[in-house]
Scaffold this motif. Structure first.
Motif, PDB file in Angstrom:
ATOM      1  N   ASN A 165       0.825  -1.210   0.000  1.00 28.51           N
ATOM      2  CA  ASN A 165       0.000   0.000   0.000  1.00 28.51           C
ATOM      3  C   ASN A 165       0.856   1.255   0.000  1.00 28.51           C
ATOM      4  O   ASN A 165       1.893   1.326   0.666  1.00 28.51           O
ATOM      5  CB  ASN A 165      -0.940   0.004   1.200  1.00 28.51           C
ATOM      6  N   LEU A 166       0.398   2.258  -0.716  1.00 29.60           N
ATOM      7  CA  LEU A 166       1.117   3.525  -0.832  1.00 29.60           C
ATOM      8  C   LEU A 166       1.274   4.203   0.525  1.00 29.60           C
ATOM      9  O   LEU A 166       2.338   4.769   0.822  1.00 29.60           O
ATOM     10  CB  LEU A 166       0.384   4.458  -1.807  1.00 29.60           C
ATOM     11  N   THR A 167       0.271   4.134   1.367  1.00 26.25           N
ATOM     12  CA  THR A 167       0.357   4.748   2.697  1.00 26.25           C
ATOM     13  C   THR A 167       1.512   4.138   3.489  1.00 26.25           C
ATOM     14  O   THR A 167       2.211   4.846   4.220  1.00 26.25           O
ATOM     15  CB  THR A 167      -0.969   4.586   3.465  1.00 26.25           C
ATOM     16  N   HIS A 168       1.739   2.854   3.333  1.00 26.36           N
ATOM     17  CA  HIS A 168       2.866   2.169   3.981  1.00 26.36           C
ATOM     18  C   HIS A 168       4.176   2.864   3.620  1.00 26.36           C
ATOM     19  O   HIS A 168       4.986   3.197   4.496  1.00 26.36           O
ATOM     20  CB  HIS A 168       2.883   0.707   3.552  1.00 26.36           C
ATOM     21  N   GLN A 169       4.377   3.081   2.332  1.00 20.02           N
ATOM     22  CA  GLN A 169       5.620   3.718   1.879  1.00 20.02           C
ATOM     23  C   GLN A 169       5.729   5.148   2.400  1.00 20.02           C
ATOM     24  O   GLN A 169       6.804   5.591   2.806  1.00 20.02           O
ATOM     25  CB  GLN A 169       5.711   3.703   0.353  1.00 20.02           C
ATOM     26  N   PHE A 170       4.611   5.869   2.398  1.00 18.65           N
ATOM     27  CA  PHE A 170       4.624   7.257   2.889  1.00 18.65           C
ATOM     28  C   PHE A 170       5.025   7.309   4.363  1.00 18.65           C
ATOM     29  O   PHE A 170       5.773   8.187   4.772  1.00 18.65           O
ATOM     30  CB  PHE A 170       3.258   7.908   2.681  1.00 18.65           C
ATOM     31  N   ILE A 171       4.525   6.380   5.172  1.00 15.11           N
ATOM     32  CA  ILE A 171       4.896   6.360   6.590  1.00 15.11           C
ATOM     33  C   ILE A 171       6.378   6.052   6.740  1.00 15.11           C
ATOM     34  O   ILE A 171       7.081   6.694   7.517  1.00 15.11           O
ATOM     35  CB  ILE A 171       4.033   5.351   7.383  1.00 15.11           C
ATOM     36  N   ARG A 172       6.849   5.079   5.989  1.00 16.46           N
ATOM     37  CA  ARG A 172       8.280   4.734   6.033  1.00 16.46           C
ATOM     38  C   ARG A 172       9.151   5.951   5.717  1.00 16.46           C
ATOM     39  O   ARG A 172      10.156   6.181   6.366  1.00 16.46           O
ATOM     40  CB  ARG A 172       8.594   3.631   5.025  1.00 16.46           C
ATOM     41  N   ASP A 173       8.739   6.709   4.685  1.00 21.21           N
ATOM     42  CA  ASP A 173       9.548   7.850   4.229  1.00 21.21           C
ATOM     43  C   ASP A 173       9.432   9.067   5.141  1.00 21.21           C
ATOM     44  O   ASP A 173      10.422   9.718   5.444  1.00 21.21           O
ATOM     45  CB  ASP A 173       9.158   8.239   2.805  1.00 21.21           C
TER      46      ASP A 173
END
Length: 170
Positions: free
Chosen positions: A50-58
């Protein structure tokens, strides 16, 4: 083994949001829990794809909005059945940018939390994000939406990448 037993675990339904530079994204999530009171910390578990996953990581920040029981199915579908990779989930949506810059969904929400990421736990297909609450607010009174109510009354189904998805035998 009867994995339908997992359906007896109680869940709420939430919108988890984050940012990546000037881009915003959010998704429906069922696996959000408070883990400590002092300091206040919560977890959100999201699928790696999920895109939100990547956004949180970044960005190292995320928000959680608590959905109300009377939320329309179209609203759930807006955040739960469309990808932010190809669709702007915030166009014509009632939200605000919080103190962390993460998007806070105010429409159909009872409360929200903003968190700074403290740690991550690899859970295979998912990551458990542990966040320290840096802002929280009650928006209005109401009954929180539960996953049980969603399935029994709103007639929803889990997406195949949801942690609550149980593959039905044919």
């Amino acid at each position: 083994m009867d994995l339908k037993a997992l359906e007896k675990i109680s869940y709420g339904m939430y919108i988890v949001g984050s940012k990546n530079a000037d881009k915003l994204n959010a998704q429906v999530a069922t696996t959000v829990i408070q883990i400590t009171a002092e300091p206040a910390k919560i977890t959100a578990c999201l699928h790696r794809d999920n895109l939100t996953h990547q956004f949180i990581r970044d960005s190292k920040v995320f928000s959680v909005s608590v959905l109300e029981q009377d939320v329309p199915m179209t609203f759930i579908g807006h955040f739960g059945f469309k990808s932010g990779k190809t669709f702007n989930k915030f166009e014509n949506m009632e939200y605000k940018k919080g103190v962390t810059g993460a998007p806070v969904i105010t429409a159909n929400s009872l409360a929200f939390f903003e968190c700074e990421l403290e740690s991550c736990l690899d859970a295979g297909t998912h990551t458990v994000f542990v966040g320290r609450v840096v802002e929280a607010q009650c928006i209005k009174d109401g009954i929180p939406l539960t996953y049980d109510y969603y399935h029994k009354v709103k007639k929803g189904k889990s997406q195949a990448n949801a942690p609550t998805f149980i593959k039905q035998s044919v």
